[in-house]
Write a protein that holds these residues in place. Sequence first.
Motif, mmCIF file in Angstrom:
data_model
loop_
_atom_site.group_PDB
_atom_site.id
_atom_site.type_symbol
_atom_site.label_atom_id
_atom_site.label_comp_id
_atom_site.label_asym_id
_atom_site.label_seq_id
_atom_site.Cartn_x
_atom_site.Cartn_y
_atom_site.Cartn_z
ATOM 1 N N VAL A 40 0.838 -1.193 0.000
ATOM 2 C CA VAL A 40 0.000 0.000 0.000
ATOM 3 C C VAL A 40 0.878 1.250 0.000
ATOM 4 N N ASN A 41 1.928 1.240 0.807
ATOM 5 C CA ASN A 41 2.841 2.388 0.835
ATOM 6 C C ASN A 41 3.507 2.591 -0.521
ATOM 7 N N LEU A 42 3.891 1.518 -1.167
ATOM 8 C CA LEU A 42 4.508 1.618 -2.483
ATOM 9 C C LEU A 42 3.525 2.208 -3.487
ATOM 10 N N ALA A 43 2.270 1.775 -3.424
ATOM 11 C CA ALA A 43 1.254 2.328 -4.328
ATOM 12 C C ALA A 43 1.073 3.835 -4.098
ATOM 13 N N LEU A 44 1.059 4.254 -2.848
ATOM 14 C CA LEU A 44 0.948 5.685 -2.567
ATOM 15 C C LEU A 44 2.151 6.450 -3.118
ATOM 16 N N LEU A 45 3.332 5.882 -2.997
ATOM 17 C CA LEU A 45 4.515 6.544 -3.539
ATOM 18 C C LEU A 45 4.472 6.636 -5.056
ATOM 19 N N VAL A 46 3.989 5.589 -5.723
ATOM 20 C CA VAL A 46 3.911 5.584 -7.182
ATOM 21 C C VAL A 46 2.906 6.629 -7.664
ATOM 22 N N TRP A 47 1.762 6.722 -6.986
ATOM 23 C CA TRP A 47 0.742 7.697 -7.389
ATOM 24 C C TRP A 47 1.130 9.112 -7.008
ATOM 25 N N THR A 55 -0.128 12.442 1.815
ATOM 26 C CA THR A 55 1.085 12.444 2.635
ATOM 27 C C THR A 55 0.786 11.965 4.050
ATOM 28 N N ALA A 56 -0.326 12.435 4.613
ATOM 29 C CA ALA A 56 -0.713 11.998 5.955
ATOM 30 C C ALA A 56 -1.024 10.505 5.968
ATOM 31 N N PHE A 58 0.206 8.245 3.992
ATOM 32 C CA PHE A 58 1.481 7.536 3.869
ATOM 33 C C PHE A 58 2.200 7.463 5.213
ATOM 34 N N LEU A 59 2.248 8.582 5.930
ATOM 35 C CA LEU A 59 2.949 8.603 7.220
ATOM 36 C C LEU A 59 2.240 7.747 8.269
ATOM 37 N N VAL A 60 0.910 7.768 8.265
ATOM 38 C CA VAL A 60 0.160 6.930 9.204
ATOM 39 C C VAL A 60 0.402 5.456 8.901
ATOM 40 N N LEU A 61 0.367 5.094 7.629
ATOM 41 C CA LEU A 61 0.616 3.698 7.258
ATOM 42 C C LEU A 61 2.054 3.281 7.556
#
Length: 77
Positions: A40-47, A55-56, A58-61
């Motif tokens: 999930v974190n990788l998907a957020l970084l890709v998008w 950003t929030a 990502f940091l929470v995850l």
Amino acid sequence: MSGQSLLGRLPESPIDSVSRSVPRSVRMVGFWSAVSLPVVNLALLVWGLDSPLKTAAFLVLLAWNALALVVGKRYDP
């Protein structure tokens, strides 16, 4: 002197004592969360982290993943 006997005498770390004190089912959830959350974190970084909400999230995850690593450390599937 074998390496195993040296490791047996080391003091227990706080992470080990936390992961040992939780029930097996909680360790299982922690372990599998620690395995799956990086996807999930990788998907957020890709998008992209182009908004404060992403950003929030990502940091929470990321923090959740760190906690899951501690809790699920001693789970043996």
